[in-house]
Scaffold this motif. Structure first.
Motif, PDB file in Angstrom:
ATOM      1  N   SER A 104       0.841  -1.200   0.000  1.00  0.00           N
ATOM      2  CA  SER A 104       0.000   0.000   0.000  1.00  0.00           C
ATOM      3  C   SER A 104       0.877   1.252   0.000  1.00  0.00           C
ATOM      4  O   SER A 104       0.561   2.241  -0.655  1.00  0.00           O
ATOM      5  CB  SER A 104      -0.908   0.034   1.229  1.00  0.00           C
ATOM      6  OG  SER A 104      -1.716  -1.113   1.276  1.00  0.00           O
ATOM      7  N   MET A 105       1.984   1.191   0.751  1.00  0.00           N
ATOM      8  CA  MET A 105       2.891   2.334   0.840  1.00  0.00           C
ATOM      9  C   MET A 105       3.540   2.613  -0.519  1.00  0.00           C
ATOM     10  O   MET A 105       3.566   3.767  -0.964  1.00  0.00           O
ATOM     11  CB  MET A 105       3.977   2.071   1.881  1.00  0.00           C
ATOM     12  CG  MET A 105       5.072   3.129   1.890  1.00  0.00           C
ATOM     13  SD  MET A 105       6.451   2.737   3.006  1.00  0.00           S
ATOM     14  CE  MET A 105       7.238   1.385   2.148  1.00  0.00           C
ATOM     15  N   THR A 106       4.046   1.585  -1.198  1.00  0.00           N
ATOM     16  CA  THR A 106       4.708   1.833  -2.488  1.00  0.00           C
ATOM     17  C   THR A 106       3.691   2.311  -3.521  1.00  0.00           C
ATOM     18  O   THR A 106       3.973   3.196  -4.316  1.00  0.00           O
ATOM     19  CB  THR A 106       5.473   0.581  -2.998  1.00  0.00           C
ATOM     20  OG1 THR A 106       4.612  -0.545  -2.973  1.00  0.00           O
ATOM     21  CG2 THR A 106       6.689   0.288  -2.139  1.00  0.00           C
ATOM     22  N   GLU A 107       2.486   1.749  -3.468  1.00  0.00           N
ATOM     23  CA  GLU A 107       1.389   2.160  -4.354  1.00  0.00           C
ATOM     24  C   GLU A 107       1.072   3.648  -4.153  1.00  0.00           C
ATOM     25  O   GLU A 107       0.977   4.418  -5.095  1.00  0.00           O
ATOM     26  CB  GLU A 107       0.171   1.316  -3.970  1.00  0.00           C
ATOM     27  CG  GLU A 107      -0.708   0.821  -5.089  1.00  0.00           C
ATOM     28  CD  GLU A 107      -0.037   0.690  -6.436  1.00  0.00           C
ATOM     29  OE1 GLU A 107      -0.452   1.446  -7.327  1.00  0.00           O
ATOM     30  OE2 GLU A 107       0.875  -0.136  -6.630  1.00  0.00           O
ATOM     31  N   LYS A 108       0.912   4.035  -2.888  1.00  0.00           N
ATOM     32  CA  LYS A 108       0.571   5.419  -2.536  1.00  0.00           C
ATOM     33  C   LYS A 108       1.704   6.370  -2.946  1.00  0.00           C
ATOM     34  O   LYS A 108       1.461   7.445  -3.478  1.00  0.00           O
ATOM     35  CB  LYS A 108       0.298   5.515  -1.024  1.00  0.00           C
ATOM     36  CG  LYS A 108      -0.080   6.899  -0.541  1.00  0.00           C
ATOM     37  CD  LYS A 108      -1.435   7.321  -1.077  1.00  0.00           C
ATOM     38  CE  LYS A 108      -1.746   8.757  -0.719  1.00  0.00           C
ATOM     39  NZ  LYS A 108      -2.954   9.243  -1.390  1.00  0.00           N
ATOM     40  N   ALA A 109       2.946   5.955  -2.714  1.00  0.00           N
ATOM     41  CA  ALA A 109       4.092   6.792  -3.076  1.00  0.00           C
ATOM     42  C   ALA A 109       4.121   7.030  -4.587  1.00  0.00           C
ATOM     43  O   ALA A 109       4.412   8.131  -5.049  1.00  0.00           O
ATOM     44  CB  ALA A 109       5.392   6.136  -2.609  1.00  0.00           C
ATOM     45  N   ARG A 110       3.783   5.983  -5.351  1.00  0.00           N
ATOM     46  CA  ARG A 110       3.700   6.111  -6.808  1.00  0.00           C
ATOM     47  C   ARG A 110       2.621   7.125  -7.188  1.00  0.00           C
ATOM     48  O   ARG A 110       2.836   7.999  -8.011  1.00  0.00           O
ATOM     49  CB  ARG A 110       3.315   4.754  -7.420  1.00  0.00           C
ATOM     50  CG  ARG A 110       4.441   4.121  -8.157  1.00  0.00           C
ATOM     51  CD  ARG A 110       4.046   2.798  -8.799  1.00  0.00           C
ATOM     52  NE  ARG A 110       5.086   1.848  -8.454  1.00  0.00           N
ATOM     53  CZ  ARG A 110       4.907   0.753  -7.737  1.00  0.00           C
ATOM     54  NH1 ARG A 110       3.734   0.438  -7.275  1.00  0.00           N
ATOM     55  NH2 ARG A 110       5.927  -0.024  -7.470  1.00  0.00           N
ATOM     56  N   THR A 111       1.458   6.982  -6.554  1.00  0.00           N
ATOM     57  CA  THR A 111       0.324   7.890  -6.807  1.00  0.00           C
ATOM     58  C   THR A 111       0.706   9.334  -6.507  1.00  0.00           C
ATOM     59  O   THR A 111       0.263  10.256  -7.173  1.00  0.00           O
ATOM     60  CB  THR A 111      -0.870   7.494  -5.901  1.00  0.00           C
ATOM     61  OG1 THR A 111      -1.028   6.091  -5.956  1.00  0.00           O
ATOM     62  CG2 THR A 111      -2.167   8.129  -6.359  1.00  0.00           C
TER      63      THR A 111
END
Length: 147
Positions: free
Chosen positions: A97-104
């Protein structure tokens, strides 16, 4: 097993309680430099980033945070799963979730530090999830993932 859901944290009290519980783990003290300042203003401290909280059946079970470093990079912080919720694979869900959010949020890379001796399980998980180790100094390993 209940449902585990990760949400962006809008209630800083929830995040604060998790961060404080985390700060009391033996051996984690060194991760909490200038902690009072961070707690006093979580919204500003994590501005440009995010605090994510994982809930099991509506109860806060763990957290992770993203702190802006500069325009392209951010730092992962505060990965914590309450002891009674460990061993269910939630850390992996929070990291994803963290890497996904950072990408977003538009970041290119995410770095963080961990203490392999204190947080052996987490450290091994990072390596399995393709986080690259940049170096280790005074028992603190620097890790990175390109987003």
């Amino acid at each position: 097993m209940g449902t585990f859901e990760v949400k962006e944290c809008n209630d800083t009290e929830v995040a604060k309680a998790l961060f404080i519980e985390y700060s009391q783990i033996k051996g984690a003290e060194g991760c909490f430099v200038s902690f009072d300042k961070e707690l006093a203003d979580l919204n500003n401290f994590y501005k440009g980033g995010a605090i994510l909280v994982g809930y099991e059946n509506g109860e806060p079970a763990g957290c992770i945070a993203i702190k802006k470093v500069d325009a392209t990079g951010c730092e992962g912080k505060r990965l914590f799963i309450k002891p009674e919720y460990r061993g269910k694979g939630y850390a992996r869900v929070l990291l994803n979730s963290m890497t996904e959010k950072a990408r977003t949020l538009g970041y290119d890379q995410l770095t963080f530090t961990t203490k392999p001796e204190v947080m052996k399980t987490a450290y091994e998980l990072y390596k399995r999830m393709d986080f690259e180790e940049l170096g280790c100094e005074n028992g603190t390993a620097s890790m990175r993932i390109v987003l």
